[in-house]
Scaffold this motif. Structure first.
Motif, PDB file in Angstrom:
ATOM      1  N   GLU A 119      82.033  35.136   2.228  1.00  0.00           N
ATOM      2  CA  GLU A 119      81.250  36.184   2.850  1.00  0.00           C
ATOM      3  C   GLU A 119      80.551  37.204   2.064  1.00  0.00           C
ATOM      4  N   ASP A 120      80.830  37.475   0.877  1.00  0.00           N
ATOM      5  CA  ASP A 120      80.701  38.694  -0.125  1.00  0.00           C
ATOM      6  C   ASP A 120      79.729  38.011  -0.966  1.00  0.00           C
ATOM      7  N   TYR A 121      79.821  36.565  -1.388  1.00  0.00           N
ATOM      8  CA  TYR A 121      79.023  36.171  -2.215  1.00  0.00           C
ATOM      9  C   TYR A 121      77.445  36.289  -2.334  1.00  0.00           C
ATOM     10  N   PRO A 122      76.978  36.353  -1.082  1.00  0.00           N
ATOM     11  CA  PRO A 122      75.440  36.420  -1.221  1.00  0.00           C
ATOM     12  C   PRO A 122      74.841  37.984  -1.621  1.00  0.00           C
ATOM     13  N   ALA A 123      75.860  38.842  -1.809  1.00  0.00           N
ATOM     14  CA  ALA A 123      75.657  40.329  -1.989  1.00  0.00           C
ATOM     15  C   ALA A 123      76.377  40.697  -3.248  1.00  0.00           C
ATOM     16  N   ASN A 124      77.297  40.027  -3.572  1.00  0.00           N
ATOM     17  CA  ASN A 124      78.069  40.523  -4.825  1.00  0.00           C
ATOM     18  C   ASN A 124      77.594  39.518  -5.993  1.00  0.00           C
ATOM     19  N   LYS A 125      76.917  39.872  -6.930  1.00  0.00           N
ATOM     20  CA  LYS A 125      76.457  38.893  -8.051  1.00  0.00           C
ATOM     21  C   LYS A 125      77.795  38.645  -8.973  1.00  0.00           C
ATOM     22  N   ARG A 126      78.742  39.213  -8.844  1.00  0.00           N
ATOM     23  CA  ARG A 126      79.770  39.129  -9.505  1.00  0.00           C
ATOM     24  C   ARG A 126      80.822  37.943  -9.040  1.00  0.00           C
ATOM     25  N   ILE A 127      80.271  37.248  -7.916  1.00  0.00           N
ATOM     26  CA  ILE A 127      81.446  36.101  -7.419  1.00  0.00           C
ATOM     27  C   ILE A 127      80.711  34.983  -7.998  1.00  0.00           C
ATOM     28  N   ILE A 128      81.533  33.947  -8.197  1.00  0.00           N
ATOM     29  CA  ILE A 128      81.181  32.640  -8.631  1.00  0.00           C
ATOM     30  C   ILE A 128      81.911  31.577  -7.952  1.00  0.00           C
ATOM     31  N   LYS A 129      81.189  30.578  -7.653  1.00  0.00           N
ATOM     32  CA  LYS A 129      82.058  29.528  -6.932  1.00  0.00           C
ATOM     33  C   LYS A 129      82.334  28.524  -7.982  1.00  0.00           C
ATOM     34  N   THR A 130      83.613  28.011  -7.781  1.00  0.00           N
ATOM     35  CA  THR A 130      84.281  26.964  -8.901  1.00  0.00           C
ATOM     36  C   THR A 130      84.788  25.912  -8.137  1.00  0.00           C
ATOM     37  N   ALA A 131      85.146  24.740  -8.698  1.00  0.00           N
ATOM     38  CA  ALA A 131      85.631  23.670  -8.025  1.00  0.00           C
ATOM     39  C   ALA A 131      86.883  23.941  -7.199  1.00  0.00           C
ATOM     40  N   TRP A 132      87.703  24.888  -7.383  1.00  0.00           N
ATOM     41  CA  TRP A 132      88.987  25.329  -6.888  1.00  0.00           C
ATOM     42  C   TRP A 132      88.758  26.622  -6.111  1.00  0.00           C
ATOM     43  N   GLY A 133      87.396  27.076  -5.789  1.00  0.00           N
ATOM     44  CA  GLY A 133      87.375  28.305  -4.887  1.00  0.00           C
ATOM     45  C   GLY A 133      86.517  29.210  -5.628  1.00  0.00           C
ATOM     46  N   PHE A 134      86.337  30.280  -4.718  1.00  0.00           N
ATOM     47  CA  PHE A 134      85.602  31.386  -5.192  1.00  0.00           C
ATOM     48  C   PHE A 134      86.430  32.460  -5.913  1.00  0.00           C
ATOM     49  N   LEU A 135      85.506  33.090  -6.942  1.00  0.00           N
ATOM     50  CA  LEU A 135      86.227  33.909  -7.823  1.00  0.00           C
ATOM     51  C   LEU A 135      85.456  35.028  -8.032  1.00  0.00           C
ATOM     52  N   ASN A 136      85.989  36.285  -7.936  1.00  0.00           N
ATOM     53  CA  ASN A 136      85.395  37.479  -8.282  1.00  0.00           C
ATOM     54  C   ASN A 136      85.719  37.788  -9.794  1.00  0.00           C
ATOM     55  N   THR A 137      84.703  37.681 -10.649  1.00  0.00           N
ATOM     56  CA  THR A 137      85.062  37.814 -12.031  1.00  0.00           C
ATOM     57  C   THR A 137      85.401  38.962 -12.608  1.00  0.00           C
ATOM     58  N   ASP A 138      84.889  40.147 -11.743  1.00  0.00           N
ATOM     59  CA  ASP A 138      85.564  41.570 -12.231  1.00  0.00           C
ATOM     60  C   ASP A 138      87.000  41.511 -11.802  1.00  0.00           C
ATOM     61  N   ARG A 139      87.535  40.717 -10.959  1.00  0.00           N
ATOM     62  CA  ARG A 139      89.217  40.749 -10.714  1.00  0.00           C
ATOM     63  C   ARG A 139      89.885  39.762 -11.300  1.00  0.00           C
ATOM     64  N   ALA A 140      89.170  38.921 -12.267  1.00  0.00           N
ATOM     65  CA  ALA A 140      89.840  37.713 -12.824  1.00  0.00           C
ATOM     66  C   ALA A 140      90.838  38.062 -13.897  1.00  0.00           C
ATOM     67  N   ALA A 141      91.736  36.914 -14.134  1.00  0.00           N
ATOM     68  CA  ALA A 141      92.622  37.214 -15.029  1.00  0.00           C
ATOM     69  C   ALA A 141      92.008  36.748 -16.482  1.00  0.00           C
ATOM     70  N   GLY A 142      91.698  37.702 -17.286  1.00  0.00           N
ATOM     71  CA  GLY A 142      91.044  37.594 -18.629  1.00  0.00           C
ATOM     72  C   GLY A 142      89.428  37.859 -18.496  1.00  0.00           C
ATOM     73  N   ARG A 143      88.752  38.031 -19.246  1.00  0.00           N
ATOM     74  CA  ARG A 143      87.450  38.141 -19.303  1.00  0.00           C
ATOM     75  C   ARG A 143      86.568  37.017 -18.826  1.00  0.00           C
ATOM     76  N   VAL A 144      85.672  37.158 -17.791  1.00  0.00           N
ATOM     77  CA  VAL A 144      84.814  36.144 -17.445  1.00  0.00           C
ATOM     78  C   VAL A 144      83.166  36.568 -17.764  1.00  0.00           C
ATOM     79  N   GLN A 145      82.589  35.979 -18.579  1.00  0.00           N
ATOM     80  CA  GLN A 145      81.129  36.315 -18.788  1.00  0.00           C
ATOM     81  C   GLN A 145      80.258  35.791 -17.753  1.00  0.00           C
ATOM     82  N   ILE A 146      79.312  36.492 -17.281  1.00  0.00           N
ATOM     83  CA  ILE A 146      78.639  35.744 -16.068  1.00  0.00           C
ATOM     84  C   ILE A 146      76.995  36.160 -16.115  1.00  0.00           C
TER      85      ILE A 146
END
Length: 585
Positions: A119-146
């Motif tokens: 639901e947050d995906y359209p408004a939150n540019k830091r969320i990415i969809k992967t093959a195993w689900g949605f991921l908030n890159t700001d809350r990911a384990a380790g650094r994710v560049q986007i």
């Protein structure tokens, strides 16, 4: 066996665990898997204690519970191990230093469900969809560049130009003018090594590609993320070892209804090479072989009494004997064995947990509950203690007490007495609580008046749930999941392959792994294990709980326990007849 009033131990004072008050000598041998290593530096990080291994690879150093011990040697990967309450011997195996990993960064935060993230995906540019689900890159384990939509230049001809120069540590091979069309690749240096030359894979709208996607229209690209550390690539298995480029397009279907089949990602075919249980028994100790070939109960008792003189201080002998007599219908004698030898288990949470596992597999949930209370007293700062005692209360029909434990854990997290792990433990804790409320809501209605609850996410999974737990935090092993079409996937639990995961388990105090199986591929799965040891040359007990029809009124479970002692040999655990695709969590 000691009995405690659990309400007393749930006070905040017991959660404030006093480290450093139990100084003791840690010893062991450091090897490369075959030969001892001399002059390995063994140090208590943050303190001055330091020792060097001798010519035989042996060392000895003073430690306390909670200390972080490092083993370092030039050219070999540094090993860091957190000292637990039972740690007395560590025999680490060091490997060449060929991998650089980003640090895992965890922060206190409220867990969001996949529905929330969608639901947050359209408004939150830091969320990415992967093959195993949605991921908030700001809350990911380790650094994710986007790279977000407003940073994407449609003038780029292909993904190579789009990525080139945008991400530190990422290099591009080939160009978009057709000249290098067979050699185009994106290399993520941090995912494998500083000299990594293996191309990343591509996750485009949830579909996995190993070849460069020349066909991708840059005008349709919405977001691009770079997964370059173990915490984010581990769900892609070995295929993602060199990193993953995740691309979301403008017109993609963002509903996460399909689970990824990890076995198919690897293209691994099972060769029926796992050792069957009958052959594993050839490696049993002599006393166990004699017990299982005894003529009758009286003969078995004579054999037990004979060997008990030799193994009077061996808890694993007691566990084997107890298991034998229960399986052969003499529970009274099994109880006598434990009663007479309980001093071997008392105050040792690793051994108490092995015994609790056996009681659960035998259907003796009352005895298991008493043991989990004992373990809770010994380890009030372990997240696993809460999930164990809550599940145990549910097993004995005390759903309200189970809900209270889940709510108390959440409260302790909120006030900062327990640290929050949104990657490993908390999703499983939430899943357990959600399932309890869904199936036993009436029994826990009084919880409705509580102001302190776990955050609840809607449970959308329906199928078979596998929950693996192990009694020793130092245990290293590979779990193999073989699908009905004979493809397999691996989950590796070792310092060599998954050091970040093991560090998280130690920091938050849990030894648990779940696999979810949906109903899209009916047939029989085979679950196997390859045991690598536990650094103290003792067996490890692995508990597998199978939940059939998970989340439905017809939900039922089966508990299986395995004593792992045969090392570095793939061996069968059990078959599982269901439908399915594997989904790691």
């Amino acid at each position: 066996m000691r009995k405690y009033v659990l309400s007393i131990v749930l006070t905040l004072s017991l959660v404030v665990f006093a480290f450093g008050q139990d100084k003791r000598q840690l010893k062991g041998t450091v090897t490369d898997g075959k030969n001892p290593i001399e002059n390995v530096s063994v140090q208590v990080e943050g303190l001055s204690q330091m020792a060097l291994t001798d010519k035989k690879g042996k060392y000895q150093i003073e430690v306390a519970t909670g200390d972080l011990i490092s083993f370092s040697f030039t050219g070999l990967k540094t090993i860091r191990i957190k000292i637990e309450d039972v740690t007395r011997i560590l025999n680490p195996v060091m490997i060449p230093d060929i991998t650089e990993l980003d640090e895992v960064e965890l922060t206190l935060r409220k867990r969001l469900s996949q529905k929330d993230l969608a639901e947050d995906y359209p408004a939150n540019k830091r969320i990415i969809k992967t093959a195993w689900g949605f991921l908030n890159t700001d809350r990911a384990a380790g650094r994710v560049q986007i790279l977000t939509e407003d940073q994407i230049n449609p003038a780029n001809l292909c993904l190579l130009d789009l990525v080139r120069g945008k991400f530190p540590g990422v290099s591009v091979v080939g160009n978009c003018n057709g000249i290098g069309i067979t050699g185009g690749a994106i290399l993520i240096r941090g995912a494998h090594s500083i000299n990594n030359s293996i191309a990343a894979i591509y996750d485009i709208d949830g579909q996995i590609f190993t070849d460069f996607p020349w066909w991708l229209d840059i005008n349709n690209v919405k977001r691009v993320a770079i997964f370059g550390n173990l915490a984010t690539t581990t769900l892609y298995g070995g295929l993602g070892a060199s990193g993953v480029v995740v691309v979301n397009t403008v017109g993609a279907n963002l509903k996460n209804e399909e689970f990824i089949d990890h076995a198919r990602l690897r293209n691994n075919f099972y060769k029926n090479d796992a050792l069957i249980r009958e052959k594993v028994s050839n490696n049993w100790p002599v006393y166990k072989k004699d017990l299982y070939t005894s003529k009758d109960s009286e003969d078995a008792k004579t054999i037990y009494n004979k060997y008990s003189k030799t193994y009077s201080n061996a808890p694993y002998f007691i566990l084997d004997a107890q298991s034998y007599f229960v399986k052969n219908g003499d529970s009274d004698f099994a109880d006598k064995i434990i009663s007479e030898n309980f001093h071997l288990f008392d105050f040792n949470p690793v051994l108490l947990k092995a015994l609790a596992y056996q009681y659960e597999a035998q259907g003796n949930y009352d005895m298991a509950n008493q043991l989990y209370k004992d373990i809770f007293i010994l380890r009030p700062n372990y997240g696993q203690s809460y999930i164990d005692i809550a599940k145990s209360y549910r097993d004995i029909g005390r759903a309200k007490q189970a809900a209270t434990i889940f709510a108390r854990y959440n409260y302790l997290v909120e006030v900062g007495f327990m640290e929050l792990d949104t990657i490993g433990l908390m999703p499983m804790m939430n899943r357990e609580f959600n399932n309890l409320l869904a199936l036993e809501r009436r029994a826990v209605m009084e919880m409705a008046n509580s102001k302190k609850k776990l955050y609840l996410a809607k449970e959308e999974f329906k199928g078979t749930r596998l929950l693996f737990e192990w009694n020793d935090g130092e245990a290293e092993f590979d779990l193999q999941f073989v699908s009905p079409d004979k493809r397999y996937s691996l989950w590796k639990h070792s310092l060599a392959d998954n050091a970040e995961q093991i560090a998280m388990e130690k920091n938050f105090g849990y030894n648990i792994k779940e696999e979810l199986i949906d109903n899209s591929l009916p047939g029989t799965w085979q679950i196997n294990v390859k045991y690598h040891g536990n650094k103290s040359l003792t067996p490890t007990y692995l508990k597998a709980t199978v939940y059939y029809d998970y989340g439905q009124v017809s939900q039922r479970k089966e508990v299986k326990v395995f004593k792992l002692s045969l090392k570095d040999v793939n061996q069968e655990l059990f078959p599982l007849t269901v439908g399915s695709k594997m989904v790691s969590r």
